[in-house]
Design an enzyme around this catalytic site. Sequence first.
Site, short mmCIF file in Angstrom:
data_model
loop_
_atom_site.label_atom_id
_atom_site.label_comp_id
_atom_site.label_asym_id
_atom_site.label_seq_id
_atom_site.Cartn_x
_atom_site.Cartn_y
_atom_site.Cartn_z
N ASP A 1 0.87 -1.17 0.00
CA ASP A 1 0.00 0.00 0.00
C ASP A 1 0.91 1.22 0.00
OD1 ASP A 1 -2.39 1.68 0.51
OD2 ASP A 1 -1.41 1.98 2.44
N ASP B 1 -0.08 5.16 0.45
CA ASP B 1 -0.34 6.24 1.40
C ASP B 1 -0.45 5.70 2.82
OD1 ASP B 1 -0.66 8.57 -0.44
OD2 ASP B 1 -2.25 7.32 -1.25
N LYS C 1 -10.49 -0.43 -2.87
CA LYS C 1 -10.45 -1.11 -1.59
C LYS C 1 -11.67 -0.69 -0.76
CE LYS C 1 -5.37 -0.78 -1.59
NZ LYS C 1 -4.19 -0.20 -0.91
#
Length: 220
Positions: free
Chosen positions: A10, A12, A139
């Site tokens: 991932d 951020d 997501k």
Amino acid sequence: MTWPDAVLWDMDGTLIDSERAWLDAAGELAARAGVTLHRGDLDRLVGASMATTARVLQEAGIAGDAAAIVDDLTARVQRGLAEHLVFRPGALALAAEVAAAGIPQAIVSMSNRVIVDHVVAAAPVALASVAGDDVVHGKPHPEAYLTAAAQLGVEIERCVVLEDSATGLAAGVASGAVVIAVPLYLPVDASAAAAEWDDLAGRTLADLQQLAPPAAVRTP
């Protein structure tokens, strides 16, 4: 056979410390509109897809269509990262060790392609990438992680996913990957993850390899 077959990051809040840039950009957009964002609104933005982010801001009272809100936010964050891009402590050292072992890696982010490409270019290791505007379902849907595994030519069950948010954890778990929770701004329920780490500082490839893949996909 080497385990894992790939490491999926991932972006951020996990690879880079950028959640604050997104929250600040949302706050600036709200202030311009004369709207106050409450803690609950900001918490809903962490790990969210761009579509969800736009909807949260619209529900908070920011006028405009979703595309315009996303474009504005993206431009603000892009400017911020151009001036100040910070990788999370330990992230680059871990990525470098994984790369030296010949294990492919990818960023799997809900940020738009223009921001993901900026981070890919700044990283000192080779990273494939899946951005939020590359997928139909953001997501917590597993599409982005499944797409990354297909792009790398590996089975998702033999991938390790690193995630900081509840939304991202749900996506990683639903994909079938081995998931490590590395929360930053908000605590998460990591009960479905293979492990929870306070941060990435001092973490090594050996730490990833200690998390064995499911028995059904282990190599004899």
